[in-house]
Motif scaffolding. Sequence first.
Motif, short mmCIF file in Angstrom:
data_model
loop_
_atom_site.label_atom_id
_atom_site.label_comp_id
_atom_site.label_asym_id
_atom_site.label_seq_id
_atom_site.Cartn_x
_atom_site.Cartn_y
_atom_site.Cartn_z
N ILE A 112 76.55 18.10 88.28
CA ILE A 112 77.51 19.20 88.16
C ILE A 112 77.42 20.00 89.45
O ILE A 112 76.35 20.55 89.76
CB ILE A 112 77.21 20.11 86.95
CG1 ILE A 112 77.20 19.30 85.65
CG2 ILE A 112 78.22 21.24 86.87
CD1 ILE A 112 76.80 20.11 84.44
N GLN A 113 78.52 20.06 90.20
CA GLN A 113 78.49 20.74 91.49
C GLN A 113 79.71 21.63 91.67
O GLN A 113 80.82 21.24 91.27
CB GLN A 113 78.44 19.70 92.62
CG GLN A 113 77.20 18.82 92.60
CD GLN A 113 77.24 17.77 93.69
OE1 GLN A 113 78.26 17.16 93.94
NE2 GLN A 113 76.11 17.57 94.35
N THR A 119 84.92 22.84 89.64
CA THR A 119 83.61 22.25 89.40
C THR A 119 83.75 20.74 89.36
O THR A 119 84.68 20.21 88.72
CB THR A 119 83.01 22.73 88.07
OG1 THR A 119 82.92 24.16 88.08
CG2 THR A 119 81.62 22.15 87.85
N TRP A 165 87.66 24.67 82.70
CA TRP A 165 86.24 25.01 82.59
C TRP A 165 86.02 26.14 81.60
O TRP A 165 85.08 26.11 80.80
CB TRP A 165 85.72 25.39 83.98
CG TRP A 165 84.24 25.61 84.07
CD1 TRP A 165 83.58 26.80 84.13
CD2 TRP A 165 83.23 24.59 84.13
NE1 TRP A 165 82.23 26.61 84.22
CE2 TRP A 165 81.98 25.26 84.23
CE3 TRP A 165 83.25 23.21 84.12
CZ2 TRP A 165 80.76 24.58 84.31
CZ3 TRP A 165 82.05 22.52 84.20
CH2 TRP A 165 80.83 23.20 84.29
N SER A 171 82.04 24.15 80.19
CA SER A 171 81.25 25.21 80.81
C SER A 171 79.85 25.30 80.20
O SER A 171 78.95 25.92 80.78
CB SER A 171 81.95 26.56 80.67
OG SER A 171 82.13 26.89 79.30
N ARG A 172 79.65 24.70 79.03
CA ARG A 172 78.34 24.71 78.37
C ARG A 172 77.55 23.43 78.63
O ARG A 172 76.43 23.27 78.17
CB ARG A 172 78.51 24.90 76.85
CG ARG A 172 79.27 26.17 76.48
CD ARG A 172 79.71 26.12 75.02
NE ARG A 172 80.40 27.33 74.58
CZ ARG A 172 81.68 27.59 74.78
NH1 ARG A 172 82.43 26.72 75.43
NH2 ARG A 172 82.23 28.71 74.36
N ALA A 173 78.16 22.48 79.36
CA ALA A 173 77.51 21.20 79.60
C ALA A 173 76.41 21.34 80.66
O ALA A 173 76.40 22.28 81.45
CB ALA A 173 78.55 20.17 80.07
N ALA A 174 75.50 20.37 80.64
CA ALA A 174 74.40 20.35 81.60
C ALA A 174 74.16 18.90 82.01
O ALA A 174 74.64 17.96 81.35
CB ALA A 174 73.13 20.93 80.97
N VAL A 175 73.44 18.73 83.10
CA VAL A 175 73.06 17.37 83.49
C VAL A 175 72.25 16.75 82.34
O VAL A 175 71.34 17.37 81.81
CB VAL A 175 72.23 17.39 84.79
CG1 VAL A 175 71.66 16.00 85.09
CG2 VAL A 175 73.10 17.87 85.95
N SER A 177 73.82 15.91 79.48
CA SER A 177 74.66 16.05 78.29
C SER A 177 75.44 14.75 78.05
O SER A 177 75.94 14.12 78.99
CB SER A 177 75.65 17.20 78.45
OG SER A 177 75.00 18.44 78.50
#
Length: 214
Positions: A112-113, A119, A165, A171-175, A177
Motif C-alpha cells: 500500500i503506497q 493510493t 478510498w 481505507s481500513r485494509a493493511a498489508v 489483508s
Amino acid sequence: MFTGIIKTVGEIVAQQAVGGDTRLTIATPDMALGGFEEGESICVAGVCLTAIDLQANAFSADVSVETLAATTLGDWVAGSQVNIEPSLAIGERLGGHLVSGHVDGVGTITAIQPAARSTTLTIRAPAELMRYIARKGSITVDGISLTVNAVTQATFELNIIPHTWQVTTLSRAAVGSRVNLEIDMVARYVERLVGDVATPTLDKEFLTEHGYDR
C-alpha cells in the motif's frame, strides 16, 4: 447483477451457527432497507447474499460452508466492516462494470503506497486467475469495481482515488489483508467461447494422405 459501485459500508453485528452453515446479521446504518423485500440479493464485500429477516437498517443472510471456504467471509467477526451494494435495477446507471457477486478467488494485499492524492494497492492473486487480469481491464475487489493499472506474473496494481478510498473498506485494509476477487465477466465468457472452438490436428499422416506434404 451488480455494478461494483458501493452504496454504503455495513458492519457484521452477529454470527450464528445454523445447521452447519453460518447466519450473518449485517447492519447498514447509512442505508435504509424499507423498500427491500425478503429474498433480494445484496452484494456484501463482493459476495452475492440473499437477504432475510429484513429490518429498518439491518438484514441477515445464510452463508454455506462452501462460500465460507471460497471467500473471506470465514475471516469475519462481529465488528468487521463490509462493502454493501444492492442489486442493479433496470434503468439505473451502470457506473462500474457488470458484477455477478460470484467470487473467483481470494487475493492478498502485498503493498500500500501513497501516489499523490491517491493510493496504490498491489494485490497477489491466485495463479489460476492471473491470466484473466489485464492492464486497463476491470476487476472487482471486495465488491468494488476497479481498473487494473499494471500486471506482473503474480500480482496486479490498482490506483485508488480519494473518493473510493474514503467510502469503501479499502481505507481500513493493511498489508496482508485478504480480499475477494471477481474477474471481468467478459474474460470468463471469452475463454469459454474460444475453448469451445474445435481446431483440427493436422499431423504428418493426414498431410501425406491428402497430398499436402509435396
